[in-house]
Design a protein around this motif. Sequence first.
Motif, mmCIF file in Angstrom:
data_model
loop_
_atom_site.group_PDB
_atom_site.id
_atom_site.type_symbol
_atom_site.label_atom_id
_atom_site.label_comp_id
_atom_site.label_asym_id
_atom_site.label_seq_id
_atom_site.Cartn_x
_atom_site.Cartn_y
_atom_site.Cartn_z
ATOM 1 N N TYR A 90 0.885 -1.168 0.000
ATOM 2 C CA TYR A 90 0.000 0.000 0.000
ATOM 3 C C TYR A 90 0.922 1.217 0.000
ATOM 4 O O TYR A 90 1.399 1.633 1.050
ATOM 5 C CB TYR A 90 -0.865 0.040 1.262
ATOM 6 C CG TYR A 90 -2.001 -0.943 1.284
ATOM 7 C CD1 TYR A 90 -1.996 -2.015 2.175
ATOM 8 C CD2 TYR A 90 -3.099 -0.801 0.439
ATOM 9 C CE1 TYR A 90 -3.050 -2.901 2.210
ATOM 10 C CE2 TYR A 90 -4.148 -1.693 0.464
ATOM 11 C CZ TYR A 90 -4.122 -2.743 1.347
ATOM 12 O OH TYR A 90 -5.157 -3.625 1.394
ATOM 13 N N ARG C 163 -10.075 10.844 -16.895
ATOM 14 C CA ARG C 163 -9.672 9.521 -16.411
ATOM 15 C C ARG C 163 -8.249 9.514 -15.872
ATOM 16 O O ARG C 163 -7.987 8.881 -14.846
ATOM 17 C CB ARG C 163 -9.825 8.476 -17.518
ATOM 18 C CG ARG C 163 -9.745 7.070 -16.954
ATOM 19 C CD ARG C 163 -9.749 6.015 -17.990
ATOM 20 N NE ARG C 163 -11.007 5.957 -18.708
ATOM 21 C CZ ARG C 163 -11.308 4.984 -19.557
ATOM 22 N NH1 ARG C 163 -10.454 4.002 -19.745
ATOM 23 N NH2 ARG C 163 -12.436 4.998 -20.204
ATOM 24 N N ARG C 166 -8.065 10.386 -12.174
ATOM 25 C CA ARG C 166 -9.051 9.813 -11.283
ATOM 26 C C ARG C 166 -8.545 9.588 -9.880
ATOM 27 O O ARG C 166 -9.303 9.597 -8.929
ATOM 28 C CB ARG C 166 -9.579 8.504 -11.853
ATOM 29 C CG ARG C 166 -11.056 8.335 -11.601
ATOM 30 C CD ARG C 166 -11.591 7.108 -12.182
ATOM 31 N NE ARG C 166 -12.040 7.275 -13.550
ATOM 32 C CZ ARG C 166 -12.458 6.279 -14.307
ATOM 33 N NH1 ARG C 166 -12.443 5.069 -13.828
ATOM 34 N NH2 ARG C 166 -12.851 6.493 -15.533
ATOM 35 N N GLY C 167 -7.273 9.370 -9.716
ATOM 36 C CA GLY C 167 -6.805 9.145 -8.355
ATOM 37 C C GLY C 167 -6.484 10.430 -7.614
ATOM 38 O O GLY C 167 -6.270 10.421 -6.414
ATOM 39 N N ALA C 168 -6.473 11.540 -8.342
ATOM 40 C CA ALA C 168 -5.995 12.787 -7.749
ATOM 41 C C ALA C 168 -7.029 13.372 -6.798
ATOM 42 O O ALA C 168 -8.193 12.986 -6.822
ATOM 43 C CB ALA C 168 -5.703 13.787 -8.865
ATOM 44 N N ARG C 170 -9.863 15.690 -5.238
ATOM 45 C CA ARG C 170 -11.107 16.084 -5.915
ATOM 46 C C ARG C 170 -10.988 17.355 -6.723
ATOM 47 O O ARG C 170 -11.640 17.521 -7.761
ATOM 48 C CB ARG C 170 -12.214 16.289 -4.894
ATOM 49 C CG ARG C 170 -12.737 15.048 -4.326
ATOM 50 C CD ARG C 170 -14.001 14.585 -5.030
ATOM 51 N NE ARG C 170 -14.651 13.638 -4.159
ATOM 52 C CZ ARG C 170 -15.716 13.921 -3.436
ATOM 53 N NH1 ARG C 170 -16.262 15.097 -3.525
ATOM 54 N NH2 ARG C 170 -16.230 13.023 -2.630
ATOM 55 N N ASN C 278 -14.404 1.131 -16.026
ATOM 56 C CA ASN C 278 -14.019 2.186 -16.967
ATOM 57 C C ASN C 278 -15.009 2.309 -18.106
ATOM 58 O O ASN C 278 -15.378 3.398 -18.537
ATOM 59 C CB ASN C 278 -12.630 1.904 -17.536
ATOM 60 C CG ASN C 278 -11.546 2.356 -16.590
ATOM 61 O OD1 ASN C 278 -11.782 3.177 -15.725
ATOM 62 N ND2 ASN C 278 -10.362 1.799 -16.736
#
Lengths: 314, 419, 393
Positions: A90, C163, C166-168, C170, C278
């Motif tokens: 992780y 896309r 997407r992990g970034a 908000r 996706n």
Amino acid sequence: MGWNRWEVDGECGKVKGDRGRVEGRRWRLVAPVCRRDARAPGEQKGGLVAGKLWGLKALRISRRSNPSPIVLSSWFSMPLLELKNVHTYYGSIHALKGISLSVEEGEIVTLIGSNGAGKSTTLRTISGLLKPRQGEVLFRGERIDHLPPHKIVEMGVIQSPEGRRIFPRLTVRENLEVGAFLRNDKAEIARDMERVFHLFPRLYERLNQRGGTLSGGEQQMLAIGRALMGRPRVLLLDEPSMGLAPVLVEQIFSIIGDINAQGTTILLVEQNALMALAIAHRGYVLQTGEIVLADTANALRENKLVQHAYLGIG
Amino acid sequence: MKRISAFLIFALLGALLAACGGAPAAAPTAAPTTPPAEATAAPAPPSGGMTGVIKIATQSPLSGPQAALGVGIRNGAELGLEQLGKTLTDMGFTVELAPFDDQAKPEVGSANAKNIISDNDILCLVGHLNSGVALASLPDYQAASLVMVSPANTNPKITESGYPNAFRIVGRDDVQGAVGEEFARTELNIKSVYIIHDKTDYGQGVAEFFRQNAEKNGITVLGFEGTEEKSVFDSILTPIQAANPDLIYFGGIYDQAAPLFKQARDRGITAAFLGPDGLDSPVLLEVAGDAVKGMYYTSVAAPVSQFPDAAKFAEDYQAKYNEAAPPFSAQAYDAAGICIQAIANAATAANGKPTRAQVLEAMKTLGTFKGITGSYEFNAKGDPVKGAYFVLQVSTEAGAPAEVWNKNAVVKRLEIAAP
Amino acid sequence: MAVEATTGSDLVITRRSFRSFMSEVFGPLLQVFLFVIGSAVVLGGIVLLLALALRGARTDIDLLQGTITILPQVIIDGLVRGFLYATIALGYTMVYGVLEFINFAHGEIFMVGAFVGAFFSAALASSGMLTTLSPILFVIAAVFLGMAVSGLLAMSIERVAYRPLRGAPRLVPLISAIGVSLVLQDVMRMIAVNTGLGFNAQFRTPDLGQPLVLAQMPIADDRTIPVSIDSRSLIFIVVAIIMLIGLNYLVNITKLGKAIRAVAQDRPAASLMGIDVNRVIAVTFLIGGALGGAAGILFGMRVGSINPYVGFLPGLKAFTAAVLGGIGNITGAMVGGIVLGFLEAFVASYLSLFTRGQFSGASYADIVAFSILILILIFRPSGLLGEVVTQKV
């Protein structure tokens, strides 16, 4: 209780990789054998019965009339599911430090350990939600660790996740339908849904209720039922006992045993070592990301360490 | 958490809107559309021979909904420089045009103004189209004593606010509003009016003048509303329909007027339409079609065809830019000519490249300038001593709007002294 | 505890009942209808009460009669305005439901749809077919074209601009969305100006008929003013209703719809069901974009002339409508749009009447509408139809 058995006919000479179809379900030869009068060592609990081969291909398909997925078996105990030296992180936290385990067809294998040991991480790695940085995850001999989660599900590795994770605003029926998302055979899906309701009659009572309104125990039943709807080849159960009253836990575990008896291979991750070891064939003990013990369930129950740390004895 | 993120988003949006003043483009671009020449580090010496580069800047909307008129101003000035710049080039200077795009937005005009005054070769400015933009930019011009000659700004504040460097060759809205009101009362026999404006300095200004005069002269003002709405006018038209005025007066620009008039007719409103010079563009006819045919509007600039001396200009414009000369382009030509004359006078007096202050002095003593749209003499405030005002009627002929527009008839022509 | 295997179904589970089908597909329509009636009644009542209360203060006109006279037309104006916001809001809410992300570029996708229609009609006009084409065919063709282009555009934007982020945190994709919206505005401006369509592009249509006059309201001096609805507005409402029904069918009945709802409720769990997350997100953008494009076409048909900035304000208001109705909730988006539209129409038409011209309704309509929105959010943050979901452990 009737047994229906099919034997796939064919000549000696079928090779590994051969494919075919039975009952809408594809099969693939994983290990060819051509022997006479071979017999598998002993009878396994749950009812997979070894039988005779007559110079036939190595596959033997058995099916019960009770609801159960079709199980393909082979003489060579190639594990259905195997992890080889899996390291999962992780971020920078080393969660799994070289896990190796295997699950044979038809077994219930349990993975026990305390909180934070890495049990759920293991299941999430198998299901593709996490990618191992090192090591391999093999299903039926093929690597699956690089596949996206939905492809892994397509292969038949289906998980009932930790915390149930049922869809709160979908009804019970819709949750089950989503479980069968990848399938197209409407009649069979309907029949499977009936089988789920036979296993969990409470769910039928709540058919059109939203998942979020169910009690914890019902949600767990729904999660397991939902996973079953995909006709898993191996069912991964993540802490089914969590947050449930002991009476319910006994119920659920009894049903898990039934599911296995009907032919589903199960990898069970549990904190409740007592119940887990009671129904499993074999088990692994996980501590801080490493497997410290691996043995049959009976042996583990007798093991002093296990007794002391996980069973509350001594 | 969902509630809080919704609020957060709101706050972000609110901040964004505040920053851009509610205008469509979120970030006002300060960059001009064509790069100005390099700004010299040191101010140009006041004298030192008749050499050097002299630039005349223009500021008008070169992009956006009012570009049709803004580009016309730029082109008119460019043509003016080409044809009239001889006066300066004969002296030995090089003459260049430095056009800027103010996008019809005050903040953009003001930002451009700062750029303009930092380029010391720019000695005169032709602009703006919109009074609100001019008013926002004038403080910067004044600080540098840069002369602004406007071919189109009609709001009285331009010359009444005490800017010594502000000049215009067109009339003013306090007069234009009165002209419109009088025309409506005497020629159209209007008894009641519903007034709409676009909430800008220009539109609201001229609408106010119309109202004041209307109330003074006994016309019933049934409503006075301002709106920035550009597409759907239902909510404004419903009360109008109920009030049933004889006339709808719209103070604003053609891009907003056209859909308003069109939707009014679609609803069955039979009132007459009237508006100021902001309506003066073929786009009005293009978008509103039959709704505006035959309607009247006032202007401070007649179509090019009205000026006999401007015939050649019209031809040259068509040849060079491949389209008919839009309203205010001939005025821009003349404004450029005035700039050139003032600079030439200043250069002669200073015996070299003049400073901006010297050009300003020259403007004050310019006398009468004979241009293609008329003769101009400025009073102390910067207004033309006699302003020309026109009442025009949209032609009902068939044909392409751009061509038909030049055939709009001048119904009335007035020369009124500046107040 | 083994359950006896029984053959045959004593369990009637497989066939969805007709009743449940109807309620899932048409139920939301009923809800929208109720809100329309409700808003009209409530706002009309408020306005009438105000007129009665303030009646004595005005001597120049009869306030009550003036109020009643324009009331039906204001209701219709509000309805038309409301449906515009509602259809655009659908796109916002779908994307938010699935990704918890506000696609700020949606207003521009709506604008692109309008321009597609403008190009289409210009092409038809230049080839002379505009007058010969049947209006119904024109509408259908234009709507499909707009839906296709806008849908694909939205899908591409998702792939390119959202896309990868997407992990970034908000805020990052949000800023990306604002950037996309600016890019779209300027690109469309460039295209419009350079292809001769012009900044103020005309959206020509074949003759769609005269406004439909529903009634005549009497007014002073034996006059009557008509209560009418433009045929284009009527088409707008009809198509919007069809879209709502279609969307509800898609989301509640079809497998894809279940997948979308699953992804919206729990993304990792959905991928554990074998759902390609996706792909589902891409399809959601496709659908949301298509709805926005259809709204753009219908809007362009209605106003007749569009420009590249025409999507900004309606997009913003539609977003507020979606939040007002409960963001993530499809029916909520429509309801929010309707309520906002009514609020705006009432304020715009009545404010100046009641304040004697001191406050011009057209200017202050936005302020009042947004203020009421803020009030509703303070007292009911999940929106009008949003669910306050209790978490179960």
